[in-house]
Motif scaffolding. Structure first.
Motif, PDB file in Angstrom:
ATOM      1  N   ASN A  74       0.860  -1.183   0.000  1.00 34.60           N
ATOM      2  CA  ASN A  74       0.000   0.000   0.000  1.00 34.60           C
ATOM      3  C   ASN A  74       0.900   1.238   0.000  1.00 34.60           C
ATOM      4  N   HIS A  75       1.055   1.863  -1.175  1.00 34.59           N
ATOM      5  CA  HIS A  75       1.904   3.043  -1.339  1.00 34.59           C
ATOM      6  C   HIS A  75       1.021   4.284  -1.361  1.00 34.59           C
ATOM      7  N   VAL A  76       1.432   5.332  -0.654  1.00 33.99           N
ATOM      8  CA  VAL A  76       0.636   6.557  -0.592  1.00 33.99           C
ATOM      9  C   VAL A  76       1.521   7.760  -0.883  1.00 33.99           C
ATOM     10  N   HIS A  77       1.042   8.612  -1.780  1.00 32.98           N
ATOM     11  CA  HIS A  77       1.693   9.905  -2.031  1.00 32.98           C
ATOM     12  C   HIS A  77       0.623  10.973  -2.157  1.00 32.98           C
ATOM     13  N   LYS A  78       0.869  12.097  -1.497  1.00 31.53           N
ATOM     14  CA  LYS A  78      -0.021  13.243  -1.602  1.00 31.53           C
ATOM     15  C   LYS A  78       0.849  14.497  -1.646  1.00 31.53           C
ATOM     16  N   ILE A  79       0.420  15.483  -2.403  1.00 32.91           N
ATOM     17  CA  ILE A  79       1.222  16.698  -2.529  1.00 32.91           C
ATOM     18  C   ILE A  79       1.449  17.342  -1.175  1.00 32.91           C
ATOM     19  N   ALA A  80       0.441  17.330  -0.315  1.00 32.23           N
ATOM     20  CA  ALA A  80       0.582  17.858   1.043  1.00 32.23           C
ATOM     21  C   ALA A  80      -0.365  17.111   1.969  1.00 32.23           C
ATOM     22  N   PHE A  81       0.190  16.414   2.946  1.00 31.92           N
ATOM     23  CA  PHE A  81      -0.607  15.701   3.932  1.00 31.92           C
ATOM     24  C   PHE A  81      -1.023  16.650   5.056  1.00 31.92           C
ATOM     25  N   SER A  82      -2.182  16.384   5.642  1.00 32.27           N
ATOM     26  CA  SER A  82      -2.618  17.086   6.850  1.00 32.27           C
ATOM     27  C   SER A  82      -2.378  16.180   8.055  1.00 32.27           C
ATOM     28  N   ASP A  83      -2.488  16.748   9.247  1.00 34.57           N
ATOM     29  CA  ASP A  83      -2.361  15.938  10.463  1.00 34.57           C
ATOM     30  C   ASP A  83      -3.394  14.820  10.469  1.00 34.57           C
ATOM     31  N   VAL A  97       5.234   8.619   0.519  1.00 36.61           N
ATOM     32  CA  VAL A  97       6.116   9.477  -0.271  1.00 36.61           C
ATOM     33  C   VAL A  97       5.758  10.927  -0.001  1.00 36.61           C
ATOM     34  N   PHE A  98       6.752  11.697   0.452  1.00 35.10           N
ATOM     35  CA  PHE A  98       6.548  13.108   0.753  1.00 35.10           C
ATOM     36  C   PHE A  98       6.995  13.975  -0.417  1.00 35.10           C
ATOM     37  N   ASN A  99       6.388  15.151  -0.502  1.00 30.55           N
ATOM     38  CA  ASN A  99       6.574  16.034  -1.648  1.00 30.55           C
ATOM     39  C   ASN A  99       7.528  17.202  -1.368  1.00 30.55           C
ATOM     40  N   SER A 100       7.916  17.371  -0.120  1.00 32.83           N
ATOM     41  CA  SER A 100       8.764  18.515   0.209  1.00 32.83           C
ATOM     42  C   SER A 100       9.561  18.233   1.470  1.00 32.83           C
ATOM     43  N   GLU A 101      10.584  19.077   1.697  1.00 33.15           N
ATOM     44  CA  GLU A 101      11.363  18.965   2.924  1.00 33.15           C
ATOM     45  C   GLU A 101      10.483  19.230   4.139  1.00 33.15           C
ATOM     46  N   ASN A 102       9.571  20.190   4.040  1.00 30.34           N
ATOM     47  CA  ASN A 102       8.681  20.498   5.157  1.00 30.34           C
ATOM     48  C   ASN A 102       7.874  19.287   5.585  1.00 30.34           C
ATOM     49  N   LEU A 104       8.483  16.083   4.912  1.00 35.14           N
ATOM     50  CA  LEU A 104       9.387  15.043   5.411  1.00 35.14           C
ATOM     51  C   LEU A 104       9.769  15.325   6.858  1.00 35.14           C
ATOM     52  N   SER A 105      10.143  16.569   7.128  1.00 34.51           N
ATOM     53  CA  SER A 105      10.570  16.961   8.474  1.00 34.51           C
ATOM     54  C   SER A 105       9.445  16.799   9.492  1.00 34.51           C
ATOM     55  N   LYS A 106       8.223  17.129   9.093  1.00 33.43           N
ATOM     56  CA  LYS A 106       7.097  17.120  10.025  1.00 33.43           C
ATOM     57  C   LYS A 106       6.558  15.726  10.306  1.00 33.43           C
ATOM     58  N   TYR A 107       6.544  14.858   9.283  1.00 32.24           N
ATOM     59  CA  TYR A 107       5.782  13.615   9.413  1.00 32.24           C
ATOM     60  C   TYR A 107       6.595  12.319   9.352  1.00 32.24           C
ATOM     61  N   ALA A 108       7.859  12.378   8.947  1.00 27.62           N
ATOM     62  CA  ALA A 108       8.629  11.138   8.802  1.00 27.62           C
ATOM     63  C   ALA A 108       8.716  10.361  10.111  1.00 27.62           C
ATOM     64  N   LYS A 109       8.743  11.049  11.236  1.00 29.53           N
ATOM     65  CA  LYS A 109       8.892  10.404  12.547  1.00 29.53           C
ATOM     66  C   LYS A 109       7.766   9.431  12.865  1.00 29.53           C
ATOM     67  N   TYR A 110       6.612   9.595  12.207  1.00 29.76           N
ATOM     68  CA  TYR A 110       5.482   8.706  12.458  1.00 29.76           C
ATOM     69  C   TYR A 110       5.564   7.410  11.657  1.00 29.76           C
ATOM     70  N   PHE A 111       6.549   7.326  10.768  1.00 29.59           N
ATOM     71  CA  PHE A 111       6.616   6.183   9.856  1.00 29.59           C
ATOM     72  C   PHE A 111       7.972   5.488   9.930  1.00 29.59           C
ATOM     73  N   PRO A 153      21.710  15.916   5.347  1.00 31.07           N
ATOM     74  CA  PRO A 153      21.966  14.474   5.194  1.00 31.07           C
ATOM     75  C   PRO A 153      21.320  13.641   6.287  1.00 31.07           C
ATOM     76  N   SER A 154      21.266  14.157   7.509  1.00 29.66           N
ATOM     77  CA  SER A 154      20.649  13.404   8.609  1.00 29.66           C
ATOM     78  C   SER A 154      19.170  13.153   8.356  1.00 29.66           C
ATOM     79  N   MET A 155      18.512  14.101   7.669  1.00 26.76           N
ATOM     80  CA  MET A 155      17.099  13.934   7.347  1.00 26.76           C
ATOM     81  C   MET A 155      16.919  12.935   6.209  1.00 26.76           C
ATOM     82  N   LEU A 156      17.857  12.934   5.288  1.00 19.67           N
ATOM     83  CA  LEU A 156      17.780  11.999   4.161  1.00 19.67           C
ATOM     84  C   LEU A 156      18.019  10.557   4.596  1.00 19.67           C
TER      85      LEU A 156
END
Length: 370
Positions: A74-83, A97-102, A104-111, A153-156
């Motif tokens: 189950n792959h998910v991509h959206k231009i901008a996710f909400s909470d 799949v995230f669309n921006s650094e913002n 990625l920074s905000k939501y990657a921790k949940y995944f 690089p740490s975020m990547l």
């Protein structure tokens, strides 16, 4: 007797398309996902999942549909996710799949236990229609080379794959040209990735599609970078696998013959107006090629609810049924009830000729959308 209008999905044609996609998988080692934004008739998911590796979704609703009925990746991509999106996705998605650094920074921790990707913009266009070009100037879709360099690089480190999507109903030569540019700009990142998604828009099951070139390009990237390649076609899965059956309600003369149908371009096949294009129609020809010519139009109040002009070997009569072709894609997922138009029923034509009504719609469906 099934009342028109209705979408008629061909089980045989779906199987024919799946055979071609399975050949690509077998000879290239890639994985293929169903792009649900194009085709989401979940009653056929058991058939599709027998070959395809999963689905790609544009948000929580499609992801939930996949989780419930497809049961594979189950792959998910959206231009901008909400909470709210994220809260609904954390337990059901496998790849996000995230669309921006913002984002990625905000939501990657949940995944942390999922596969995290970034959408890349190669800034290379191969199509003429700007409305369908994610690589056009000022596009909001994907991270450019310049912006990718700015991500720490740490975020990547949390990113296991890249995704790009630039095509629309195109052949593998356009993909190949895109890949050349993509590799030149982003190859240094690929050595550290597990997977790479070439996106959708690949018309793989079209008669003139160059399968050999597609397979060669997949194998090149897979072998060179030791990376799993994904494709996520929608149209290729259901190409030519559906018809929209409609009835002539009236015939009006105003310099030309105009046949008013019980189906609507605006409501039931929106891409006719959005792309725009003239949909293929069984037993018809271009205007002037046959004796009897008609404008085919919908019954709504929209003056532009025109499907196209067609010619026939015989006069059309009130009550005649017409069959628009290639109507499994971008119809049922996009249709609407403007003017209170009823939604067409969805019917499956099985290989043995039996027709099964998968869904009928009525007033309650109209009311519930308001």
């Amino acid at each position: 007797m099934i009342k028109t209008p209705y979408y008629l999905i061909s089980e045989k044609k779906l199987k024919d398309n799946l055979k071609i996609l399975n050949k690509v998988k077998a000879e290239s080692g890639c994985k293929i996902l169903l792009a649900q934004k194009c085709y989401s008739i979940y009653q056929t998911y058991p058939l599709l999942s027998s070959v395809l590796d999963g689905t790609c979704s544009s948000g929580p609703f499609e992801a939930e549909l996949s989780h419930k009925y497809f049961g594979k990746e189950n792959h998910v991509h959206k231009i901008a996710f909400s909470d709210d999106d994220i809260s609904k996705l954390v337990d059901i998605t496998d790849f996000i799949v995230f669309n921006s650094e913002n984002q990625l920074s905000k939501y990657a921790k949940y995944f942390n236990d999922k596969k995290i990707g970034l959408r890349i913009n190669p800034e290379f266009s191969t199509q003429e229609k700007a409305i369908y070009d994610p690589s056009k100037r000022f596009s909001r879709m994907g991270i450019t080379e310049e912006n990718l360099k700015k991500i720490p690089p740490s975020m990547l480190d949390s990113v296991s794959g890249f995704h790009f999507h630039t095509l629309c109903e195109q052949n593998s030569d356009d993909l190949s040209a895109t890949l050349d540019v993509f590799e030149e700009k982003f190859s240094k990142y690929l050595w550290n990735l597990e997977w790479l998604n070439f996106g959708g828009g690949h018309h793989i099951t079209r008669a003139d599609y160059d399968l050999d070139l597609l397979i060669d390009r997949i194998k090149y990237f897979s072998d060179k970078y030791n990376i799993q390649i994904y494709l996520e076609p929608g149209e290729a899965v259901a190409l030519d696998a559906g018809e929209l059956v409609t009835t002539v309600l009236d015939i009006v003369q105003n310099e030309k013959n105009i046949a008013v149908l019980d189906t609507s371009a605006a409501c039931h096949m929106p891409d006719v107006l959005e792309m725009p294009y003239r949909p293929p129609l069984k037993d018809s020809a271009e205007v002037g090629e046959r004796e009897f010519n008609y404008i085919l139009a919908g019954p709504t109040c929209l003056a532009g609810d025109i499907i196209g002009e067609y010619s026939f070997d015989r006069e059309l009569k009130i009550g005649d049924e017409l069959y628009f072709q290639d109507m499994a894609i971008y119809t049922m997922v996009k249709n609407n009830t403007f003017n209170g138009m009823p939604l067409p029923s969805i019917v499956l034509q099985k290989e043995n000729g039996e027709q099964e009504v998968l869904r009928k719609f009525g007033y309650s469906d109209f009311e519930s959308r308001l």
